[in-house]
Design a protein around this motif. Sequence first.
Motif, mmCIF file in Angstrom:
data_model
loop_
_atom_site.group_PDB
_atom_site.id
_atom_site.type_symbol
_atom_site.label_atom_id
_atom_site.label_comp_id
_atom_site.label_asym_id
_atom_site.label_seq_id
_atom_site.Cartn_x
_atom_site.Cartn_y
_atom_site.Cartn_z
ATOM 1 N N LYS A 67 9.670 3.638 -2.807
ATOM 2 C CA LYS A 67 8.919 4.390 -4.106
ATOM 3 C C LYS A 67 7.717 3.490 -4.665
ATOM 4 O O LYS A 67 6.908 3.999 -5.198
ATOM 5 N N PHE A 68 7.753 2.214 -4.968
ATOM 6 C CA PHE A 68 6.774 1.448 -5.246
ATOM 7 C C PHE A 68 5.532 1.515 -4.184
ATOM 8 O O PHE A 68 5.975 0.869 -2.891
ATOM 9 N N GLN A 69 4.437 1.866 -4.570
ATOM 10 C CA GLN A 69 3.268 1.768 -3.521
ATOM 11 C C GLN A 69 2.747 0.296 -3.473
ATOM 12 O O GLN A 69 1.457 0.451 -3.707
ATOM 13 N N GLY A 70 3.420 -0.518 -2.928
ATOM 14 C CA GLY A 70 3.081 -1.826 -2.675
ATOM 15 C C GLY A 70 4.118 -2.821 -2.269
ATOM 16 O O GLY A 70 5.111 -2.091 -1.852
ATOM 17 N N LYS A 71 3.920 -4.029 -2.608
ATOM 18 C CA LYS A 71 4.945 -5.165 -2.026
ATOM 19 C C LYS A 71 5.896 -5.443 -3.329
ATOM 20 O O LYS A 71 5.430 -5.700 -4.358
ATOM 21 N N PRO A 216 6.476 2.684 -19.662
ATOM 22 C CA PRO A 216 5.639 2.131 -18.740
ATOM 23 C C PRO A 216 4.237 1.784 -19.470
ATOM 24 O O PRO A 216 3.506 1.319 -18.669
ATOM 25 N N ALA A 217 4.149 2.057 -20.526
ATOM 26 C CA ALA A 217 3.021 1.631 -21.617
ATOM 27 C C ALA A 217 2.799 0.235 -21.392
ATOM 28 O O ALA A 217 1.652 -0.158 -21.472
ATOM 29 N N ALA A 218 3.899 -0.588 -21.351
ATOM 30 C CA ALA A 218 3.753 -1.969 -21.128
ATOM 31 C C ALA A 218 2.824 -2.493 -19.936
ATOM 32 O O ALA A 218 1.747 -3.255 -20.143
ATOM 33 N N TYR A 219 2.959 -1.626 -19.098
ATOM 34 C CA TYR A 219 1.869 -1.998 -17.481
ATOM 35 C C TYR A 219 0.617 -1.242 -17.950
ATOM 36 O O TYR A 219 -0.083 -2.098 -17.347
ATOM 37 N N PHE A 262 6.062 3.260 -11.855
ATOM 38 C CA PHE A 262 5.342 3.354 -10.671
ATOM 39 C C PHE A 262 4.238 4.217 -10.769
ATOM 40 O O PHE A 262 3.098 3.631 -10.179
ATOM 41 N N ASP A 263 4.377 5.383 -11.266
ATOM 42 C CA ASP A 263 3.352 6.295 -11.319
ATOM 43 C C ASP A 263 1.953 5.620 -12.271
ATOM 44 O O ASP A 263 0.847 5.565 -11.717
ATOM 45 N N VAL A 264 2.473 4.926 -13.494
ATOM 46 C CA VAL A 264 1.328 4.500 -14.227
ATOM 47 C C VAL A 264 0.631 3.359 -13.449
ATOM 48 O O VAL A 264 -0.609 3.080 -13.653
ATOM 49 N N ILE A 265 1.536 2.357 -12.969
ATOM 50 C CA ILE A 265 0.998 1.328 -12.240
ATOM 51 C C ILE A 265 0.085 1.468 -11.088
ATOM 52 O O ILE A 265 -0.889 0.942 -11.038
ATOM 53 N N HIS A 266 0.485 2.548 -10.361
ATOM 54 C CA HIS A 266 -0.234 2.864 -9.082
ATOM 55 C C HIS A 266 -1.687 3.649 -9.681
ATOM 56 O O HIS A 266 -2.732 3.160 -8.997
#
Length: 430
Positions: A67-71, A216-219, A262-266
């Motif tokens: 689910k995380f779009q990265g490493k 998620p606001a932290a990210y 994950f959505d916010v980060i991506h």
Amino acid sequence: MRSSAAPGGLPITARQPCCFLFIFWGSLELYENIDALDVVRALRPDEPITLLRPHAATRAARFFVEKFQGKSLYAVKANPSPALLELLWDAGITHYDVASLGEVRLVNKFLPDAKLCFMHPVKSERAIAQAYHNHGVRTFSLDSHEELQKIVRATNGATDLELCVRIRVSSEHAKLSLASKFGANPSEVSDLLVATRQVADALGICFHVGSQAMTPAAYADAMEHVRAAIVQASVTVDIVDVGGGFPSVYPGMEPPALEGYFDVIHKMFEDLPISYSAELWCEPGRALCAEYASLLVRVEKRRGQELYINDGAYGSLFDAAHVGWRFPVALLRTGTAIGTQMAEFSFYGPTCDDMDYMAGPFVLPDDIQAGDYIEVGMLGAYGCAMRTEFNGFGETETVNVEDEPMASLYTRKPANDAGLRVSHASASQK
């Protein structure tokens, strides 16, 4: 070291650096789908027992991989158990965040093909040199010009380095702050990024929003700092590492679903002015291993609302004592029914130190007494890793169990205040 099976079918756990291995197949071979109550019923243990749930760690790892779009880099400090490292590797975690030469050596020994990322921003020159020349480490973090020069000297001016500049961000959304010790200040970041770009094969920016980020606001806030740093320095960035901070579930701490993080980060990553081939990284520790282990302790004495148990502040319950962390608890008893009235308790650990105290409150049945057992959940992260042998205590036996953890972010099982797994004598032997 891989897990194997004993003659009675009970999994045998590889020896942990923080736990002592005992094999209980002689007493537990009659049980199937072993759970915490089975361990109490069969063994009546005098010492604490760490209950391991390999399936929970595997599930968490697969969640991040899929689910995380990265490493996803496992933060080894959270739990350096070789058995856990191998479980995560088998589930698809190939990158490991190491913070010391000891962790470099440990992961390299058990997972020689893993990619090691030395993400501690302040390292000795010797540690950098050995990591680079002896263990193949090419990824390092830094937060100052002094650290950059150490890396250049220790690697003899290597041209194959991935260097991540750590910037300071707020920990206001996290339960434990990590904002004061590391991270370049905004006034320093631009010059440091430019200088690092000149010697790095790949340039990264990393940060840490604090442990147990509850929104998620932290990210989102931290990524705005990343954007500002890139724009000010006008450099090409190849890696954005959002660090750790991904939460687990504890009493009074019910975070939103990880997919929202994950959505916010991506989305924020996609909007950054970075290289078209830039990579997105994260460094989960707690979120990957908290559900992996719980602790079975015995009540040695009750004094009012204080319970004296056989593990504590110098063992697996360091966080409960020193940062007031509340873990889910449940009374486990065989032979006598359990009352339904609940009450708040505090714990004393087994040492002679008054600081061996955990205020809680821990909510348990009010009829709890000496000789009863308590399961303390969600201790796969930092619990076993921080054990000591102070006062002659600290030896812990391990048993693999097959039931679900006391709380879960992956099945949305809550960690409420009322003792989630209250078990009693009517439970039948399997």
